[in-house]
Design a protein around this motif. Structure first.
Motif, PDB file in Angstrom:
ATOM      1  N   GLY A 178       1.399   8.037  16.262  1.00  0.00           N
ATOM      2  CA  GLY A 178       1.529   6.584  16.296  1.00  0.00           C
ATOM      3  C   GLY A 178       0.230   5.817  16.141  1.00  0.00           C
ATOM      4  N   SER A 179      -0.859   6.492  15.800  1.00  0.00           N
ATOM      5  CA  SER A 179      -2.136   5.776  15.657  1.00  0.00           C
ATOM      6  C   SER A 179      -2.149   4.987  14.351  1.00  0.00           C
ATOM      7  N   LEU A 180      -2.841   3.858  14.381  1.00  0.00           N
ATOM      8  CA  LEU A 180      -2.954   2.993  13.209  1.00  0.00           C
ATOM      9  C   LEU A 180      -3.916   3.626  12.214  1.00  0.00           C
ATOM     10  N   LEU A 181      -3.452   3.807  10.975  1.00  0.00           N
ATOM     11  CA  LEU A 181      -4.270   4.438   9.941  1.00  0.00           C
ATOM     12  C   LEU A 181      -4.845   3.421   8.956  1.00  0.00           C
ATOM     13  N   ASP A 182      -4.115   2.347   8.691  1.00  0.00           N
ATOM     14  CA  ASP A 182      -4.581   1.362   7.723  1.00  0.00           C
ATOM     15  C   ASP A 182      -3.766   0.082   7.873  1.00  0.00           C
ATOM     16  N   VAL A 183      -4.314  -0.992   7.329  1.00  0.00           N
ATOM     17  CA  VAL A 183      -3.655  -2.296   7.319  1.00  0.00           C
ATOM     18  C   VAL A 183      -3.909  -2.913   5.952  1.00  0.00           C
ATOM     19  N   GLU A 184      -2.902  -3.602   5.415  1.00  0.00           N
ATOM     20  CA  GLU A 184      -3.115  -4.346   4.178  1.00  0.00           C
ATOM     21  C   GLU A 184      -2.386  -5.680   4.259  1.00  0.00           C
ATOM     22  N   VAL A 185      -2.953  -6.665   3.596  1.00  0.00           N
ATOM     23  CA  VAL A 185      -2.354  -7.984   3.525  1.00  0.00           C
ATOM     24  C   VAL A 185      -2.038  -8.257   2.058  1.00  0.00           C
ATOM     25  N   VAL A 186      -0.769  -8.527   1.791  1.00  0.00           N
ATOM     26  CA  VAL A 186      -0.310  -8.708   0.412  1.00  0.00           C
ATOM     27  C   VAL A 186       0.739  -9.813   0.350  1.00  0.00           C
ATOM     28  N   PRO A 187       1.021 -10.321  -0.853  1.00  0.00           N
ATOM     29  CA  PRO A 187       2.138 -11.265  -0.998  1.00  0.00           C
ATOM     30  C   PRO A 187       3.453 -10.568  -0.655  1.00  0.00           C
ATOM     31  N   PRO A 188       4.434 -11.293  -0.150  1.00  0.00           N
ATOM     32  CA  PRO A 188       5.729 -10.681   0.166  1.00  0.00           C
ATOM     33  C   PRO A 188       6.315  -9.957  -1.050  1.00  0.00           C
ATOM     34  N   GLY A 189       6.808  -8.742  -0.814  1.00  0.00           N
ATOM     35  CA  GLY A 189       7.425  -7.967  -1.875  1.00  0.00           C
ATOM     36  C   GLY A 189       6.472  -7.192  -2.754  1.00  0.00           C
ATOM     37  N   TYR A 190       5.176  -7.345  -2.520  1.00  0.00           N
ATOM     38  CA  TYR A 190       4.193  -6.631  -3.338  1.00  0.00           C
ATOM     39  C   TYR A 190       4.302  -5.131  -3.063  1.00  0.00           C
ATOM     40  N   PRO A 191       4.148  -4.277  -4.095  1.00  0.00           N
ATOM     41  CA  PRO A 191       4.250  -2.827  -3.867  1.00  0.00           C
ATOM     42  C   PRO A 191       3.181  -2.318  -2.889  1.00  0.00           C
ATOM     43  N   ILE A 192       3.469  -1.224  -2.256  1.00  0.00           N
ATOM     44  CA  ILE A 192       2.501  -0.602  -1.350  1.00  0.00           C
ATOM     45  C   ILE A 192       1.265  -0.214  -2.160  1.00  0.00           C
ATOM     46  N   VAL A 193       0.115  -0.642  -1.677  1.00  0.00           N
ATOM     47  CA  VAL A 193      -1.137  -0.438  -2.404  1.00  0.00           C
ATOM     48  C   VAL A 193      -1.602   1.011  -2.267  1.00  0.00           C
ATOM     49  N   HIS A 194      -1.916   1.631  -3.385  1.00  0.00           N
ATOM     50  CA  HIS A 194      -2.547   2.958  -3.380  1.00  0.00           C
ATOM     51  C   HIS A 194      -4.047   2.690  -3.438  1.00  0.00           C
ATOM     52  N   ASN A 195      -4.719   2.819  -2.300  1.00  0.00           N
ATOM     53  CA  ASN A 195      -6.119   2.400  -2.183  1.00  0.00           C
ATOM     54  C   ASN A 195      -7.012   2.964  -3.272  1.00  0.00           C
ATOM     55  N   PHE A 196      -6.989   4.262  -3.432  1.00  0.00           N
ATOM     56  CA  PHE A 196      -7.760   4.886  -4.503  1.00  0.00           C
ATOM     57  C   PHE A 196      -7.427   6.362  -4.583  1.00  0.00           C
ATOM     58  N   GLU A 197      -7.722   6.925  -5.728  1.00  0.00           N
ATOM     59  CA  GLU A 197      -7.560   8.359  -5.935  1.00  0.00           C
ATOM     60  C   GLU A 197      -8.948   8.934  -6.202  1.00  0.00           C
TER      61      GLU A 197
END
Length: 166
Positions: free
Chosen positions: A128-147
């Motif tokens: 249950g630990s927090l791994l990441d947070v993102e702020v996006v417009p409603p309905g925006y796809p889940i961000v793939h930070n980087f590869e």
């Protein structure tokens, strides 16, 4: 050039370095083996044996498993699968998108308009630990930070090939 031992790297991770030492560390060139010391400290702190290749955050790593596969893994031991895939898809996700949900973490008027943005929190499925947070417009796809280009990082930045199993 000043060099730092594993104990000092551990103190850095724990936030226990005195300010003057920390300031000197930030202001000077990195010692050539600091990444290796950092990985060694992290490796000693995890409860699993997979080889850490690259930390992605305080509780998230790219690791090589005993079978040779390279995956994203959390500190708790949860395996998110191939490191080139978006690990966030394997998390527990909480979306804040109402005034009431924002007010649980922000003071009044310190957050954006829920009609224009949503706050997504990504939690480890095991602990249950927090791994990441993102702020996006409603309905925006889940961000793939980087590869990350693991081979390139090891070859170009560290001057050696990506390690095989330890």
């Amino acid at each position: 050039m000043t060099t730092y031992d594993k104990n000092m790297i551990a103190e850095l991770l724990d936030g226990k370095l005195p300010w003057d030492v920390l300031k000197d560390m930030m202001s000077s060139f990195k010692d050539a083996d600091r990444f290796d010391k950092y990985i060694a400290v992290l490796q000693e702190r995890v409860d699993w044996d997979d080889q850490i290749l690259l930390p992605l955050g305080p509780r998230l790593f790219i690791v090589r498993k005993a079978d040779g596969s390279i995956i994203t893994k959390s500190l708790s031991g949860h395996e998110f699968g191939d490191y080139r895939k978006n690990w966030k898809l394997g998390t527990r996700i909480y979306v804040r998108n109402t005034h009431e949900s924002y007010q649980k973490v922000y003071t009044e008027m310190a957050y954006g308009d829920p009609d224009w943005m949503e706050l997504r929190e990504y939690y480890d499925p095991l602990d249950g630990s927090l791994l990441d947070v993102e702020v996006v417009p409603p309905g925006y796809p889940i961000v793939h930070n980087f590869e990350p280009d693991l081979e390139g990082f090891y070859r170009e930045w560290l001057g050696r090939p990506l390690p095989n199993l330890a």
